[in-house]
Design an enzyme around this catalytic site. Structure first.
Site, mmCIF file in Angstrom:
data_model
loop_
_atom_site.group_PDB
_atom_site.id
_atom_site.type_symbol
_atom_site.label_atom_id
_atom_site.label_comp_id
_atom_site.label_asym_id
_atom_site.label_seq_id
_atom_site.Cartn_x
_atom_site.Cartn_y
_atom_site.Cartn_z
ATOM 1 N N ASP A 95 0.824 -1.204 0.000
ATOM 2 C CA ASP A 95 0.000 0.000 0.000
ATOM 3 C C ASP A 95 0.864 1.263 0.000
ATOM 4 O OD1 ASP A 95 -2.381 1.400 0.020
ATOM 5 O OD2 ASP A 95 -3.244 0.169 1.610
ATOM 6 N N ASP A 148 -10.629 2.220 -3.816
ATOM 7 C CA ASP A 148 -11.243 1.739 -2.579
ATOM 8 C C ASP A 148 -12.753 1.652 -2.742
ATOM 9 O OD1 ASP A 148 -8.986 1.320 -1.136
ATOM 10 O OD2 ASP A 148 -9.071 3.182 0.003
#
Ligand code: GLA
Length: 732
Positions: A478, A546
């Site tokens: 990430d 997301d």
């Protein structure tokens, strides 16, 4: 009076133009760069500058390329370098340059003249053209590279810049490459976005002046604007018609792409690393290599361009592009930071029960002095949190083995929370201005990857995990912050920060890939901000957003699918959105499937549906991943969106149809016309992914490919059948 002057200038220019054209026929060097369908033709002019005289369908007789320039009778070209292959500044160029320099003596002029070129055939599909250009006044050289992938119609262009002046030269701008296009009109399809709303398209006619697509985020190319775009020539290309060029910069940080429509109505495209706040000091003898700019040109619309790009990505760029991928259950949205060993062990059982290949442990498993119980603390301290995981990650990997599933883990190794031991021990490893207050993105700061010690640390985060847990099967990498207050305590020249950050990242990724060549890794960035083709050399997949609301995803995945193949697109079934589990799962199946739901809260039918859908996915994933992707109905223009994947033999396909409009009675009023089928084959259609207890309304007739492509087929999409997945199989 003024009118007269203009008139005289016009005559002078026309004379100059005809002189240039004459010269073209006599002695100028013409270099066609050909792929299966196209040619980019470079040509030197009377002053020995290298220009682009053609980019379009290739001609059978190569000699005819020389005749192209004479066919254009556009307005005056004053400089002789408007079509420069790699435009300079400070000499005659009047338009956006690819390169701007300050020589060792402070002079700011550059003129690049053709010296020689060489074409090497690298294998039966790829060739590399290298062209050496030099300044006649300064000891300054730029090598231009054109790597062509013949079958895929893809060209990668990049440059090497060097000099042997008596001191440093400062590169004020150092683009990878330029293109120069001629057409009646140009239409740009560009993208913008933000967190959870990535890849929003805008398509407009390009007007005169410069349109710049760029980003200045430091750690990632995208959040607001990705480094990919399309330009249609003459008229806006559709899915199956028209000429369209796709472009993408292979760079994971600040980029800049200039599209300039000039006085002659020609389009100049200059793409490279963003020179914003980044003048580069080049030492004598040092070679500066730019990243690559890739382009693919199709004359059969956006669909063909995307299939060519997918093939190229799988064959040449994406890590393990032809390989396998793991379906997974992620715990992020089911637990967030709130878990412990017992909870995770239960999730490992759920993983097995669901029928996916792997469990992916997300954020929150690490840090002790400042435990990672929310996103304010702990980032940087990559030791297992003792109260959540008293027996470490190892015991979970072991437990996963007992459950016959694989185990993957989340990391964000480039980042640090100010509330962490790492920050306390190494404040000088953190990107921040020494005399200004800190400013955070998601409560965190970026580590200074220009510093080799930080590179070792980041490599170590991954290496330690694998050393301790050799059976670890997957990494979700990430990157949830951008660079504010760009400053490196390590660098002496701060102007090199943005560039060297990305180079530092690549050097870490190269080390990781040397030691762990194929372990799957997901490129994630608090949404889809990081994907680009340089990063995908090291990653097997990326996280588009997301936002996993399936309705939003249909639109987003549609746009991503122009540039990135389905195998690289991680789609997870979550609780975002209002649609039933079938709709959510069908949408996620269009790429690399994962789940991020609470399995033990699924009712019996929902669970049964997911288990069966996984079996269907396993049967069809070779086609979704490696087949040809056809966009049948755009969600932006229709109540029903339809996407199809077909194998190379054209005998098996899978077709996804979704209702994307909930107005009264919206549904598939008309048949959906398929693409890519063999017109002579007969196909049987069968409904897949039926929710338990729901009958199919699809009959058992067979149809020819001709019928399905000409008339089409109605999948019977309506409010009560909002998501319909069909199998297409050729029958004897
Ligand atoms: C980012 C990712 C999410 C999740 C969280 C964890 O937002 O996009 O999928 O991993 O970080 O903090």
């Amino acid at each position: 009076m003024q009118k007269n002057t203009r008139g005289l200038m016009g005559i002078a220019a026309i004379t100059l133009l005809s002189f240039l054209q004459q010269d073209v026929f006599s002695q100028n060097i013409t270099i066609p760069v050909e792929t299966q369908h196209n040619a980019l033709v470079l040509q030197t002019n009377a002053s020995n500058n290298l220009g682009i005289v053609y980019l379009g369908p290739k001609l059978a007789d190569k000699k005819e390329y020389e005749n192209i320039p004479a066919m254009y009778k556009q307005t005056a070209e004053y400089t002789g370098v408007a079509n420069a292959a790699y435009a300079t500044s400070g000499s005659r160029n009047l338009f956006e340059p690819a390169i701007t320099v300050t020589h060792a003596d402070g002079n700011g002029s550059l003129d690049l003249q053709y010296v020689k070129h060489e074409t090497k055939k690298l294998d039966d599909n790829t060739s590399l053209l290298t062209i050496i250009t030099k300044d006649p006044v300064y000891d300054f050289e730029v090598k231009l590279f054109y790597k062509t992938y013949f079958r895929e119609d893809v060209t990668e262009q990049w440059s090497e810049i060097k000099h042997n002046e008596k001191g440093n030269v400062v590169l004020q701008k150092f683009a990878s490459a330029g293109l120069y296009l001629k057409a009646d009109n140009f239409y740009l399809r560009q993208y913008h976005g933000d967190w959870a709303r990535e890849m929003q398209p805008e398509e407009t006619r390009i007007t005169h002046g410069i349109k710049t697509l760029d980003s200045k985020l430091g750690t990632r190319a995208d959040l607001f604007q990705p480094p990919v775009f399309m330009v249609s020539l003459n008229k806006p290309a559709t899915e199956d018609e028209g000429s369209v060029l796709y472009g993408a910069l292979e760079w994971s940080g600040n980029f800049r792409i200039d599209l300039e429509l000039d006085n002659q109505d020609n389009l100049r495209i200059i793409a490279g690393v963003n020179n914003h706040a980044s003048p580069y000091t080049l030492k004598p003898g040092e070679v500066f290599t730019t990243p690559a700019f890739l382009s693919v040109l199709s004359h059969k619309g956006k669909g063909e361009a995307s299939r060519q790009l997918h093939a190229w990505a799988r064959n040449y760029k994406l890590l393990d592009g032809k390989g396998n991928r793991l379906t997974l259950l992620n715990n992020w949205e089911s637990t967030y930071f709130d878990f412990n060993e017992t909870k995770l062990k239960a999730l490992l059982k759920d993983t097995k029960e669901l029928g996916v290949d792997m469990f992916l442990l997300d954020d929150g498993w690490f840090a002790n002095k400042y435990p990672r119980n929310d996103d304010h603390a702990g980032l940087g301290d990559w030791q297992e949190n003792k109260s959540k995981l008293p027996n470490g990650v190892a015991s979970l990997v072991h437990e996963a083995e007992n459950n016959k599933v694989k185990f993957g883990i989340w990391v964000e190794p480039e980042m640090v929370n100010p509330k962490s031991e790492l920050y306390e021990k190494h404040p000088d490893w953190v990107v921040k201005q020494p005399k200004r207050p800190e400013y955070y993105f998601r409560n965190q700061l970026v580590l200074d990857l220009t510093n080799p010690q930080v590179q070792d640390f980041v490599f170590g985060v991954i290496d330690n995990l694998f050393t301790k847990n050799p059976n670890l099967a997957y990494i979700k990498w990430d990157c949830n912050a951008v660079v504010y207050n760009a400053y490196s305590a390590h660098l002496t020249n701060q102007a090199h920060f943005y560039l060297q950050y990305v180079q530092g990242l690549y050097s870490v990724l190269q080390r990781i890939r040397k030691k762990y060549p194929t372990v799957p890794m997901m490129l994630c960035s608090g949404g889809g901000g990081r994907v680009d083709y340089a990063a995908l050399q090291y990653f097997t997949e990326f996280w588009p957003s997301d936002n996993t609301d399936p309705l939003e995803r249909i639109f987003m995945q549609w746009e991503y699918s122009y540039f990135y193949p389905a195998i690289s697109t991680s789609n997870h079934v979550t609780d975002w959105g209002k649609q039933p589990i079938k709709y959510r799962t069908d949408v996620a199946m269009m790429g690399k499937l994962g789940f991020d739901i609470v399995v033990n809260k699924l009712n019996t039918n929902d669970l049964k549906f997911c288990q069966d859908a996984l079996k269907t996915y396993n049967a069809y994933k070779p086609i979704i991943w490696q087949g040809d992707q056809y966009r049948l109905q755009d969600p932006g223009d229709n109540s029903v969106a339809a996407m199809m994947y077909l194998n190379a033999e054209k005998n098996t396909g899978i077709l996804f149809n979704y209702l994307v409009n909930n107005r009264y009675d919206a549904g598939s009023e008309r048949p959906i016309r398929m693409k890519g089928l063999d017109p002579e084959k007969r196909y049987q259609l069968k409904e897949l992914n039926l929710y338990p207890g729901t009958p199919s309304t699809i009959g058992d007739k067979t149809y020819t490919g001709e019928f399905l492509m000409t008339v089409g087929y109605n999948p019977d999409v309506k409010a009560s059948r909002a998501s319909v997945v069909l199998e297409l199989k050729a029958v004897e």
